[in-house]
Motif scaffolding. Structure first.
Motif, short mmCIF file in Angstrom:
data_model
loop_
_atom_site.label_atom_id
_atom_site.label_comp_id
_atom_site.label_asym_id
_atom_site.label_seq_id
_atom_site.Cartn_x
_atom_site.Cartn_y
_atom_site.Cartn_z
N THR A 102 0.13 3.98 1.25
CA THR A 102 -0.13 4.77 2.46
C THR A 102 0.12 3.93 3.72
O THR A 102 -0.47 4.19 4.77
CB THR A 102 -1.57 5.29 2.46
OG1 THR A 102 -2.48 4.19 2.24
CG2 THR A 102 -1.78 6.32 1.38
N GLN A 103 1.00 2.96 3.62
CA GLN A 103 1.21 2.04 4.74
C GLN A 103 2.28 2.49 5.72
O GLN A 103 2.23 2.17 6.90
CB GLN A 103 1.59 0.65 4.18
CG GLN A 103 1.66 -0.44 5.24
CD GLN A 103 1.91 -1.80 4.62
OE1 GLN A 103 1.79 -1.99 3.40
NE2 GLN A 103 2.26 -2.76 5.45
N LEU A 105 -3.96 12.06 -2.29
CA LEU A 105 -3.14 11.38 -1.30
C LEU A 105 -2.32 12.44 -0.57
O LEU A 105 -1.74 13.32 -1.21
CB LEU A 105 -2.19 10.39 -1.98
CG LEU A 105 -2.80 9.34 -2.91
CD1 LEU A 105 -1.72 8.35 -3.34
CD2 LEU A 105 -3.96 8.63 -2.24
N GLU A 115 -5.77 0.54 -9.34
CA GLU A 115 -6.19 0.87 -7.98
C GLU A 115 -5.67 2.23 -7.56
O GLU A 115 -6.37 3.04 -6.93
CB GLU A 115 -5.72 -0.20 -7.00
CG GLU A 115 -6.40 -1.55 -7.16
CD GLU A 115 -5.66 -2.47 -8.09
OE1 GLU A 115 -5.86 -3.70 -8.00
OE2 GLU A 115 -4.87 -1.98 -8.94
N SER A 117 0.85 -1.19 0.00
CA SER A 117 0.00 0.00 0.00
C SER A 117 0.88 1.24 0.00
O SER A 117 1.88 1.30 0.73
CB SER A 117 -0.92 0.02 1.22
OG SER A 117 -1.55 1.29 1.36
N THR A 141 -3.03 9.79 6.00
CA THR A 141 -4.37 9.21 5.84
C THR A 141 -4.36 7.76 6.28
O THR A 141 -3.32 7.09 6.25
CB THR A 141 -4.81 9.28 4.36
OG1 THR A 141 -6.09 8.65 4.23
CG2 THR A 141 -3.81 8.58 3.46
N ARG A 142 -5.51 7.28 6.69
CA ARG A 142 -5.66 5.87 7.06
C ARG A 142 -6.13 5.02 5.88
O ARG A 142 -6.33 3.82 6.02
CB ARG A 142 -6.67 5.75 8.22
CG ARG A 142 -6.20 6.41 9.51
CD ARG A 142 -7.21 6.21 10.62
NE ARG A 142 -6.79 6.83 11.86
CZ ARG A 142 -6.01 6.26 12.77
NH1 ARG A 142 -5.58 5.02 12.57
NH2 ARG A 142 -5.67 6.88 13.87
N ARG A 143 -6.30 5.64 4.73
CA ARG A 143 -6.73 4.90 3.54
C ARG A 143 -5.69 3.86 3.14
O ARG A 143 -4.49 4.07 3.30
CB ARG A 143 -6.92 5.87 2.37
CG ARG A 143 -8.00 6.89 2.56
CD ARG A 143 -7.84 8.03 1.57
NE ARG A 143 -7.88 7.60 0.18
CZ ARG A 143 -7.53 8.40 -0.83
NH1 ARG A 143 -7.08 9.63 -0.59
NH2 ARG A 143 -7.60 7.95 -2.07
N THR A 144 -6.17 2.78 2.60
CA THR A 144 -5.30 1.78 2.00
C THR A 144 -5.30 2.00 0.50
O THR A 144 -6.35 1.92 -0.13
CB THR A 144 -5.77 0.35 2.33
OG1 THR A 144 -5.70 0.15 3.74
CG2 THR A 144 -4.91 -0.68 1.63
N VAL A 145 -4.15 2.31 -0.03
CA VAL A 145 -4.02 2.59 -1.46
C VAL A 145 -3.13 1.52 -2.07
O VAL A 145 -1.91 1.55 -1.94
CB VAL A 145 -3.42 3.99 -1.70
CG1 VAL A 145 -3.28 4.25 -3.20
CG2 VAL A 145 -4.31 5.06 -1.06
N GLU A 202 -7.92 5.58 -6.60
CA GLU A 202 -7.85 6.22 -5.29
C GLU A 202 -7.53 7.71 -5.42
O GLU A 202 -8.11 8.54 -4.71
CB GLU A 202 -6.80 5.53 -4.43
CG GLU A 202 -7.21 4.16 -3.92
CD GLU A 202 -8.32 4.21 -2.89
OE1 GLU A 202 -8.52 5.26 -2.29
OE2 GLU A 202 -9.00 3.19 -2.72
#
Length: 227
Positions: free
Chosen positions: A105-106, A150, A140, A103, A130-134, A144
């Motif tokens: 954003t990990q 982002l 994908e 991800s 952000t807590r989003r998983t991208v 996003e």
């Protein structure tokens, strides 16, 4: 001697892959950097136009984990500034260790090697806010970014100290203007903000070898192309 040893595999890989030795494929987006605490050549409360390239080092398929990279070209009054970040650990000691992720954003991205920031040695980082998983698949990622930008904190730290936020980066839709021919932090740098340390010559040798392997001339400062 070390630079010569490093050059061989990078040149060979670029020749075999008919492109960059690493980070061959990537997605390029328009971005904005808003500096909250001034850095040399970057004034506070000033929005800077940025071209951001998100990529995978080994170009693994789909969402398979890989070493992730974020390359930035920042337009400043003193010329272009290129910053290259790779997925690493966030804590001291791990800031110089490449870590694969699935991800964007990990976890943290750092410059791996230190920078001279107004005469002080610092590591630069992009820290996802952000807590989003991208996921790292191309489709994908595009989906996003289309939903919402982002966001990353631009931060600096001593080799062992805590991170200090200096700005916020927002990665948006793909740009429609000219794209960078090559990102080069040694060539596109600012007087008070530039790579430092004994290993910079090794990294530059790797860049040069990758270009030789794909038969590309050395770029000029701020060079652009319509790729």
């Amino acid at each position: 001697m070390l630079s010569r040893i490093v050059s061989v595999p990078f040149e060979t890989a670029a020749r075999l892959r008919h492109g960059r030795a690493l980070h061959r494929r990537g997605r390029t987006y328009a971005a904005t950097l808003r500096v909250t605490e001034p850095l040399p050549g970057l004034a506070a409360e000033h929005p800077y136009d940025v071209i951001a390239r998100l990529s995978k080092a080994l170009s693994t398929p789909g969402g398979v984990p890989d070493i992730l990279g974020v390359a930035l070209r920042i337009s400043t009054d003193d010329g272009p500034l290129d910053l290259l970040f790779a997925s690493t650990g966030r804590l001291p000691g791990l800031r110089h260790v490449l870590l694969p992720r699935a991800s964007y954003t990990q976890g943290a991205y750092t410059t791996l090697l230190p920078y001279d920031v107004a005469g002080e040695t610092r590591v630069l980082a992009l820290l996802p806010t952000t807590r989003r998983t991208v996921r790292t698949g191309d489709e994908e990622l595009n989906a996003e970014v289309a939903v919402a930008p982002l966001t990353f904190a631009l931060a600096t730290a001593t080799l062992t100290g805590p991170w200090r936020t200096r700005g916020v980066l927002e990665v948006r839709q793909p740009p429609v203007r000219d794209l960078p021919d090559a990102f080069d932090p040694q060539l596109n740098r600012l007087p008070g903000l530039h790579p430092t340390g004994p290993f910079q010559s090794v990294r530059q040798a790797a860049y040069d070898a990758s270009r030789r392997g794909r038969h590309e001339p050395a770029p000029k400062a701020g060079s652009m192309s319509r790729r």
